[in-house]
Design a protein around this motif. Structure first.
Motif, mmCIF file in Angstrom:
data_model
loop_
_atom_site.group_PDB
_atom_site.id
_atom_site.type_symbol
_atom_site.label_atom_id
_atom_site.label_comp_id
_atom_site.label_asym_id
_atom_site.label_seq_id
_atom_site.Cartn_x
_atom_site.Cartn_y
_atom_site.Cartn_z
ATOM 1 N N ALA A 12 -3.538 -11.682 30.021
ATOM 2 C CA ALA A 12 -2.184 -12.076 30.459
ATOM 3 C C ALA A 12 -0.719 -12.845 29.654
ATOM 4 C CB ALA A 12 -2.408 -13.068 31.622
ATOM 5 N N ILE A 13 -1.761 -13.835 28.829
ATOM 6 C CA ILE A 13 -0.948 -14.838 28.330
ATOM 7 C C ILE A 13 -0.318 -14.030 26.835
ATOM 8 C CG2 ILE A 13 -0.611 -16.499 25.524
ATOM 9 C CD1 ILE A 13 -0.615 -17.323 28.642
ATOM 10 N N THR A 14 -1.256 -12.514 26.223
ATOM 11 C CA THR A 14 -0.776 -11.824 25.282
ATOM 12 C C THR A 14 0.173 -11.162 25.449
ATOM 13 O OG1 THR A 14 -3.256 -12.065 24.377
ATOM 14 C CG2 THR A 14 -2.516 -10.283 23.559
ATOM 15 N N ILE A 15 0.013 -10.436 26.023
ATOM 16 C CA ILE A 15 1.428 -9.527 27.237
ATOM 17 C C ILE A 15 2.393 -9.933 27.458
ATOM 18 C CG2 ILE A 15 -0.740 -8.278 27.471
ATOM 19 C CD1 ILE A 15 -0.267 -8.085 30.357
ATOM 20 N N GLY A 16 2.281 -11.589 27.742
ATOM 21 C CA GLY A 16 3.007 -12.026 28.006
ATOM 22 C C GLY A 16 4.364 -12.358 29.657
ATOM 23 N N VAL A 17 2.576 -11.956 30.114
ATOM 24 C CA VAL A 17 3.422 -12.872 32.001
ATOM 25 C C VAL A 17 4.154 -13.710 32.067
ATOM 26 C CG1 VAL A 17 2.226 -13.398 34.006
ATOM 27 C CG2 VAL A 17 1.271 -11.578 32.872
ATOM 28 N N THR A 75 17.689 -15.627 24.199
ATOM 29 C CA THR A 75 16.464 -16.789 25.192
ATOM 30 C C THR A 75 15.512 -15.022 24.947
ATOM 31 O OG1 THR A 75 17.013 -16.446 27.120
ATOM 32 C CG2 THR A 75 17.557 -18.607 24.987
ATOM 33 N N ASP A 76 15.691 -14.152 24.010
ATOM 34 C CA ASP A 76 14.590 -13.220 23.993
ATOM 35 C C ASP A 76 13.638 -13.381 24.349
ATOM 36 O OD1 ASP A 76 16.901 -10.992 24.655
ATOM 37 O OD2 ASP A 76 16.757 -10.580 22.645
ATOM 38 N N ASP A 77 12.540 -12.398 24.660
ATOM 39 C CA ASP A 77 11.291 -12.464 24.810
ATOM 40 C C ASP A 77 10.440 -11.546 23.233
ATOM 41 O OD1 ASP A 77 8.319 -12.261 24.860
ATOM 42 O OD2 ASP A 77 8.136 -11.370 26.941
ATOM 43 N N TYR A 78 9.639 -12.970 22.666
ATOM 44 C CA TYR A 78 9.480 -12.040 20.920
ATOM 45 C C TYR A 78 8.205 -12.041 21.112
ATOM 46 C CZ TYR A 78 14.580 -12.809 19.307
ATOM 47 O OH TYR A 78 15.685 -12.974 19.712
ATOM 48 N N MET A 79 7.639 -10.817 21.605
ATOM 49 C CA MET A 79 6.045 -10.422 21.442
ATOM 50 C C MET A 79 6.300 -9.418 19.347
ATOM 51 S SD MET A 79 5.463 -10.845 24.508
ATOM 52 C CE MET A 79 3.958 -10.172 24.054
ATOM 53 N N GLY A 80 5.086 -9.843 19.088
ATOM 54 C CA GLY A 80 3.868 -9.039 17.829
ATOM 55 C C GLY A 80 5.172 -10.071 16.893
ATOM 56 N N TYR A 92 9.908 -9.763 11.670
ATOM 57 C CA TYR A 92 9.856 -8.849 12.546
ATOM 58 C C TYR A 92 9.058 -9.445 14.140
ATOM 59 C CZ TYR A 92 9.503 -5.531 8.197
ATOM 60 O OH TYR A 92 9.986 -5.245 7.149
ATOM 61 N N ALA A 93 9.518 -8.258 14.869
ATOM 62 C CA ALA A 93 9.530 -9.039 16.534
ATOM 63 C C ALA A 93 9.425 -7.423 17.391
ATOM 64 C CB ALA A 93 9.607 -9.989 17.390
ATOM 65 N N SER A 94 9.184 -7.035 18.304
ATOM 66 C CA SER A 94 9.835 -6.459 18.823
ATOM 67 C C SER A 94 9.660 -7.638 21.203
ATOM 68 C CB SER A 94 8.197 -5.301 19.767
ATOM 69 O OG SER A 94 8.776 -4.825 20.664
ATOM 70 N N GLY A 95 9.315 -6.973 21.844
ATOM 71 C CA GLY A 95 9.353 -7.310 22.983
ATOM 72 C C GLY A 95 9.950 -7.292 24.117
#
Length: 298
Positions: A12-17, A75-80, A92-95
């Motif tokens: 859950a933490i990793t995928i951004g709940v 305030t975008d959610d930056y994953m990866g 680099y990022a995604s999200g």
């Protein structure tokens, strides 16, 4: 035996709940940890005295005294999230945009303030929760979105589908020695690929591996639940356990200072309280202290 609930917390933490919004521009890391999820960390390539922290609500600059301020315009959610391994100007990022949806593959060339989409990905608008760039050949990137592994050979401008991502994928790391070699932390152990992600073989154990990281010099760190923080050198991957005493914490993300690989910073999750914390090490992960306790003169 590892509790199923603990594994679910890590995923859950990793995928951004979504947790709680409302981050301010100037804040302490401890306060920020109560308001948003931490999705990635890196030492600023231009200034090793500060860290870059990707969160569910923007990108932050974090100082070694524990203070922080948001540096992204949104305030975008930056994953990866990750910096380019050779060019300090590029990140680099995604999200996900703050308003919902997917960002695709995005790039910043101004220190993380503004971000531009380079590509939507190979199939639909990608959400690369696991993303890695090859230190051996920085134009080659790998990312996993929707259970599919994708690859770019031109710095993220275009992507192709490789095939299914490893089952239960949590983290992905490219080798520092060969652009065709990858390591994958999964719910069922650490895996290794030598053919660009087309096939995988076991690399360590069968317990969940929420973190795998390769430094530009070829040192590999992996956190294995039930075992702890491991270290090895490419290409042999002869694993040794660090002496790290983390007091029931799991390491989810790791940053290595490129100017001194003994200096590490980790995002940890307390398995009992689910609290996030940033810890610092000056001895390659053997011992850890909370960020803010470390002397800035070291």
């Amino acid at each position: 035996m590892i509790a199923a609930g603990a594994i679910l917390v890590i995923i859950a933490i990793t995928i951004g709940v979504v947790q709680q919004s409302g981050s301010s521009d100037e804040i302490t890391v401890a306060k920020l940890a109560q308001q948003t999820h931490f999705h990635g960390i890196a030492v600023d390539p231009k200034d090793s005295s500060r860290l870059l922290l990707a969160t569910h609500h923007g990108l932050y600059a974090v100082h070694l005294d524990g203070s922080a301020e948001r540096i992204s315009e949104t305030t975008d959610d930056y994953m990866g999230f990750m910096p380019h391994p050779a060019d300090p100007e590029i990140m680099y990022a995604s999200g996900h945009p703050a308003g919902g949806g997917n960002l695709g593959f995005v790039e910043s060339r101004d220190g993380g303030q503004s971000w531009t989409q380079l590509s939507p990905g190979a199939a639909g608008l990608a959400d690369f929760h696991s993303l890695t760039v090859s230190p051996a050949e920085p134009k080659i990137l790998y990312g996993a979105s929707g259970g599919v592994l994708q690859m770019s050979r031109d710095g993220g401008a275009t992507w192709v589908t490789i095939g299914p991502a490893p089952e239960g994928l949590i983290d992905l790391a490219a080798s520092a020695k060969s652009p065709q070699e990858l390591l994958a932390g999964t719910k069922r152990g650490l895996l290794r690929s030598t053919d660009g992600g087309k096939s995988w073989i076991p690399a360590y154990g069968s317990n969940p591996v929420p973190l795998v990281q390769v430094t530009p010099k070829g040192t590999v760190f992996a956190f294995v639940i039930g075992t702890g923080l491991l270290r090895a050198e490419e290409p042999d991957l002869a694993w040794s356990s660090t002496r790290a005493k983390l007091g029931g914490r799991y390491i989810l993300h790791l940053a290595v200072d490129p100017s001194d690989e003994r200096k590490l910073y980790s995002i940890t999750l307390d398995r009992a309280t689910e609290a996030q914390e940033i810890l610092a090490s000056t001895d390659a992960g053997e011992t850890w202290i909370p960020l803010g306790s470390i002397s800035t003169s070291e």
